[in-house]
Motif scaffolding. Sequence first.
Motif, PDB file in Angstrom:
ATOM      1  N   GLY A  96      33.691 -80.288  37.620  1.00 26.38           N
ATOM      2  CA  GLY A  96      34.886 -80.959  38.137  1.00 26.38           C
ATOM      3  C   GLY A  96      35.855 -80.013  38.823  1.00 26.38           C
ATOM      4  N   GLU A  97      36.014 -78.816  38.222  1.00 24.21           N
ATOM      5  CA  GLU A  97      36.942 -77.839  38.818  1.00 24.21           C
ATOM      6  C   GLU A  97      36.437 -77.382  40.186  1.00 24.21           C
ATOM      7  OE1 GLU A  97      35.825 -77.274  35.483  1.00 24.21           O
ATOM      8  OE2 GLU A  97      37.591 -78.394  34.851  1.00 24.21           O
ATOM      9  N   GLN A  98      35.137 -77.119  40.255  1.00 24.68           N
ATOM     10  CA  GLN A  98      34.552 -76.671  41.540  1.00 24.68           C
ATOM     11  C   GLN A  98      34.702 -77.761  42.600  1.00 24.68           C
ATOM     12  OE1 GLN A  98      30.698 -75.920  39.805  1.00 24.68           O
ATOM     13  NE2 GLN A  98      30.888 -73.698  40.035  1.00 24.68           N
ATOM     14  N   LEU A  99      34.463 -79.002  42.194  1.00 21.59           N
ATOM     15  CA  LEU A  99      34.570 -80.113  43.150  1.00 21.59           C
ATOM     16  C   LEU A  99      36.015 -80.224  43.656  1.00 21.59           C
ATOM     17  CD1 LEU A  99      32.950 -82.574  44.344  1.00 21.59           C
ATOM     18  CD2 LEU A  99      34.098 -83.937  42.589  1.00 21.59           C
ATOM     19  N   ALA A 100      36.973 -80.172  42.718  1.00 20.03           N
ATOM     20  CA  ALA A 100      38.387 -80.304  43.094  1.00 20.03           C
ATOM     21  C   ALA A 100      38.799 -79.136  43.995  1.00 20.03           C
ATOM     22  CB  ALA A 100      39.259 -80.351  41.842  1.00 20.03           C
ATOM     23  N   ALA A 101      38.337 -77.932  43.677  1.00 15.95           N
ATOM     24  CA  ALA A 101      38.704 -76.764  44.489  1.00 15.95           C
ATOM     25  C   ALA A 101      38.155 -76.918  45.908  1.00 15.95           C
ATOM     26  CB  ALA A 101      38.172 -75.485  43.837  1.00 15.95           C
ATOM     27  N   GLY A 102      36.940 -77.424  46.012  1.00 16.22           N
ATOM     28  CA  GLY A 102      36.324 -77.615  47.330  1.00 16.22           C
ATOM     29  C   GLY A 102      37.101 -78.629  48.158  1.00 16.22           C
ATOM     30  N   MET A 143      42.136 -88.123  42.409  1.00 15.23           N
ATOM     31  CA  MET A 143      41.462 -89.419  42.331  1.00 15.23           C
ATOM     32  C   MET A 143      39.937 -89.252  42.455  1.00 15.23           C
ATOM     33  SD  MET A 143      41.871 -92.651  44.837  1.00 15.23           S
ATOM     34  CE  MET A 143      40.886 -92.015  46.148  1.00 15.23           C
ATOM     35  N   LEU A 144      39.497 -88.493  43.466  1.00 18.27           N
ATOM     36  CA  LEU A 144      38.053 -88.368  43.700  1.00 18.27           C
ATOM     37  C   LEU A 144      37.372 -87.581  42.571  1.00 18.27           C
ATOM     38  CD1 LEU A 144      38.077 -87.768  47.572  1.00 18.27           C
ATOM     39  CD2 LEU A 144      37.531 -89.879  46.350  1.00 18.27           C
ATOM     40  N   ALA A 145      38.033 -86.529  42.104  1.00 18.29           N
ATOM     41  CA  ALA A 145      37.437 -85.744  41.008  1.00 18.29           C
ATOM     42  C   ALA A 145      37.388 -86.581  39.735  1.00 18.29           C
ATOM     43  CB  ALA A 145      38.237 -84.466  40.789  1.00 18.29           C
ATOM     44  N   SER A 146      38.420 -87.383  39.516  1.00 19.66           N
ATOM     45  CA  SER A 146      38.430 -88.203  38.294  1.00 19.66           C
ATOM     46  C   SER A 146      37.377 -89.311  38.387  1.00 19.66           C
ATOM     47  CB  SER A 146      39.823 -88.779  38.028  1.00 19.66           C
ATOM     48  OG  SER A 146      40.188 -89.733  39.019  1.00 19.66           O
ATOM     49  N   ALA A 147      37.109 -89.778  39.595  1.00 19.33           N
ATOM     50  CA  ALA A 147      36.069 -90.808  39.756  1.00 19.33           C
ATOM     51  C   ALA A 147      34.699 -90.228  39.401  1.00 19.33           C
ATOM     52  CB  ALA A 147      36.076 -91.348  41.182  1.00 19.33           C
ATOM     53  N   ASP A 148      34.435 -89.003  39.856  1.00 17.73           N
ATOM     54  CA  ASP A 148      33.159 -88.366  39.498  1.00 17.73           C
ATOM     55  C   ASP A 148      33.075 -88.163  37.974  1.00 17.73           C
ATOM     56  OD1 ASP A 148      32.524 -88.214  42.198  1.00 17.73           O
ATOM     57  OD2 ASP A 148      31.724 -86.181  42.046  1.00 17.73           O
ATOM     58  N   ALA A 149      34.172 -87.729  37.391  1.00 17.85           N
ATOM     59  CA  ALA A 149      34.177 -87.522  35.925  1.00 17.85           C
ATOM     60  C   ALA A 149      33.909 -88.847  35.216  1.00 17.85           C
ATOM     61  CB  ALA A 149      35.526 -86.944  35.482  1.00 17.85           C
ATOM     62  N   ASN A 150      34.414 -89.916  35.780  1.00 14.87           N
ATOM     63  CA  ASN A 150      34.216 -91.234  35.164  1.00 14.87           C
ATOM     64  C   ASN A 150      32.752 -91.677  35.252  1.00 14.87           C
ATOM     65  OD1 ASN A 150      35.640 -93.424  33.835  1.00 14.87           O
ATOM     66  ND2 ASN A 150      35.043 -94.659  35.607  1.00 14.87           N
ATOM     67  N   VAL A 151      32.124 -91.367  36.377  1.00 14.92           N
ATOM     68  CA  VAL A 151      30.691 -91.669  36.513  1.00 14.92           C
ATOM     69  C   VAL A 151      29.915 -90.831  35.493  1.00 14.92           C
ATOM     70  CG1 VAL A 151      28.657 -91.572  38.014  1.00 14.92           C
ATOM     71  CG2 VAL A 151      30.869 -92.261  38.974  1.00 14.92           C
ATOM     72  N   ALA A 152      30.237 -89.535  35.449  1.00 12.06           N
ATOM     73  CA  ALA A 152      29.523 -88.633  34.521  1.00 12.06           C
ATOM     74  C   ALA A 152      29.661 -89.112  33.078  1.00 12.06           C
ATOM     75  CB  ALA A 152      30.063 -87.211  34.669  1.00 12.06           C
ATOM     76  N   ALA A 153      30.818 -89.685  32.756  1.00 17.66           N
ATOM     77  CA  ALA A 153      31.061 -90.156  31.383  1.00 17.66           C
ATOM     78  C   ALA A 153      30.380 -91.494  31.094  1.00 17.66           C
ATOM     79  CB  ALA A 153      32.575 -90.276  31.144  1.00 17.66           C
ATOM     80  N   GLY A 154      29.808 -92.106  32.127  1.00 21.13           N
ATOM     81  CA  GLY A 154      29.072 -93.358  31.916  1.00 21.13           C
ATOM     82  C   GLY A 154      29.934 -94.606  32.001  1.00 21.13           C
ATOM     83  N   PHE A 174      27.860 -82.525  47.432  1.00 25.74           N
ATOM     84  CA  PHE A 174      28.431 -81.863  46.254  1.00 25.74           C
ATOM     85  C   PHE A 174      29.042 -82.946  45.360  1.00 25.74           C
ATOM     86  CE2 PHE A 174      28.289 -78.623  49.486  1.00 25.74           C
ATOM     87  CZ  PHE A 174      27.815 -77.515  48.777  1.00 25.74           C
ATOM     88  N   THR A 175      28.569 -83.002  44.126  1.00 27.03           N
ATOM     89  CA  THR A 175      29.044 -84.063  43.234  1.00 27.03           C
ATOM     90  C   THR A 175      29.168 -83.529  41.810  1.00 27.03           C
ATOM     91  OG1 THR A 175      28.506 -86.244  42.312  1.00 27.03           O
ATOM     92  CG2 THR A 175      26.647 -84.876  42.931  1.00 27.03           C
ATOM     93  N   ALA A 176      30.089 -84.112  41.076  1.00 27.00           N
ATOM     94  CA  ALA A 176      30.255 -83.741  39.664  1.00 27.00           C
ATOM     95  C   ALA A 176      29.891 -84.931  38.772  1.00 27.00           C
ATOM     96  CB  ALA A 176      31.688 -83.275  39.403  1.00 27.00           C
ATOM     97  N   THR A 177      29.008 -85.787  39.295  1.00 24.77           N
ATOM     98  CA  THR A 177      28.649 -86.990  38.526  1.00 24.77           C
ATOM     99  C   THR A 177      27.538 -86.732  37.505  1.00 24.77           C
ATOM    100  OG1 THR A 177      27.189 -87.653  40.349  1.00 24.77           O
ATOM    101  CG2 THR A 177      29.369 -88.650  40.309  1.00 24.77           C
ATOM    102  N   GLY A 178      26.918 -85.554  37.556  1.00 27.29           N
ATOM    103  CA  GLY A 178      25.870 -85.219  36.580  1.00 27.29           C
ATOM    104  C   GLY A 178      24.760 -86.252  36.596  1.00 27.29           C
ATOM    105  N   GLU A 179      24.368 -86.690  35.410  1.00 24.09           N
ATOM    106  CA  GLU A 179      23.311 -87.714  35.299  1.00 24.09           C
ATOM    107  C   GLU A 179      23.911 -89.122  35.250  1.00 24.09           C
ATOM    108  OE1 GLU A 179      19.896 -87.887  35.505  1.00 24.09           O
ATOM    109  OE2 GLU A 179      20.406 -85.945  36.377  1.00 24.09           O
ATOM    110  N   GLN A 181      24.841 -80.393  42.211  1.00 22.21           N
ATOM    111  CA  GLN A 181      25.739 -80.699  41.092  1.00 22.21           C
ATOM    112  C   GLN A 181      26.696 -79.528  40.858  1.00 22.21           C
ATOM    113  OE1 GLN A 181      26.233 -83.449  39.362  1.00 22.21           O
ATOM    114  NE2 GLN A 181      24.435 -84.688  39.893  1.00 22.21           N
ATOM    115  N   VAL A 182      27.982 -79.832  40.822  1.00 22.08           N
ATOM    116  CA  VAL A 182      29.009 -78.825  40.534  1.00 22.08           C
ATOM    117  C   VAL A 182      29.841 -79.362  39.371  1.00 22.08           C
ATOM    118  CG1 VAL A 182      29.122 -77.912  42.894  1.00 22.08           C
ATOM    119  CG2 VAL A 182      30.573 -79.856  42.258  1.00 22.08           C
TER     120      VAL A 182
END
Length: 294
Positions: free
Chosen positions: A231-237, A250-261, A165-170, A228-229
């Motif tokens: 950020g909210e779903q990832l954090a809730a999990g 920290m982990l949810a923000s790291a995925d968001a940072n990857v997603a943002a490039g 389960f990841t929120a890193t998108g593309e 792919q989920v």
Amino acid sequence: MAKLLVTGANGQLGRAVIRHLLETVQVPAADIVAASRDTSKLADLAALGIEARKADFTDEAGLEAAFTGVERVLIISTDELAVPGARLQQHSNAVNAAKKAGVSHVLYTSMPNPDKSLVSFAPDHLGTEEAIKASGLSYTILRNAWYHDNYLMSMPHNLEGGKWFTATGEGKVANISRDDCARAAAAALANPPAGNQTLTLTGSQSLNADQIAAIVSKAAGKPLDVVQVNGEQLAAGMAAAGLPDFVVRMLASADANVAAGNFDLVTGDFKALTGRDPQSLQAFFEESRAALVG
Ligand SMILES: NC(=O)c1ccc[n+]([C@@H]2O[C@H](COP(=O)([O-])OP(=O)(O)OC[C@H]3O[C@@H](n4cnc5c(N)ncnc54)[C@H](OP(=O)(O)O)[C@@H]3O)[C@@H](O)[C@H]2O)c1
């Protein structure tokens, strides 16, 4: 010879830096100072002829004493993430102490793009970089990309269920091994590049979640589907799994940072410092297969 000091010498990165100083760069043990909160944990290094000194970033006066007589200091960022602001204060203490002790050059382990990063602790790194620049000390900032090794904390569990389960998108990330970060830090500590430099240590490939999952799956010999989920779903999990708040953030923000490039950058800085290519993610997992499937 100039004395070279490594803080956090009992941490995983600190120990690896000292190993590379000795074995790769071939610095004599007598020129290395290992500094840690608890010097009793450095007995094995002391037995090699390395001087052990106490250095706790919460104690600026003690740090000044620890840094006295030392030419260059590698400041390894701490793992104090639970209390907001505490880590930046610790790092600022280390920079102030280096200045007061008359250290001629500091090196610091930062992170990629701390100025625009979405990672929850990025302000600690940005603030420390700013403190170093404001101190007037000569410096090398080593912005370490996300370690390959971090995946060993989550992938064994992911492989058990066959889902990641990841929120890193593309988004893509150019991971590097902890050991390569240590190799580069040892090289820079022994032979700092001229002038004040900010280097970013990355792997040679930037990969998205599907590409990473394929590499993990091949190394483990097990299937791994990317789910792919948001950020909210990832954090809730993660919260439901019982992870502490600051870790979830920290982990949810790291995925968001990857997603943002913001982790999608490949540099040649590792090769420039060490003369070799960084270990690929595939080679890392092949080497760590036991931990992956363990
Ligand atoms: N790029 C990445 O993916 C990534 C991943 C994990 C961590 N990091 C960062 O890189 C650092 C090194 O990584 P690691 O893998 O070696 O982590 P680690 O094994 O967890 O080590 C934690 C480090 O923090 C030091 N530390 C904690 N509190 C301290 C204090 N009050 N004063 C001085 N030092 C203190 C420890 O030093 P002693 O125990 O010797 O005192 C140790 O070197 C981490 O602390 C963290 O900031 C980066």
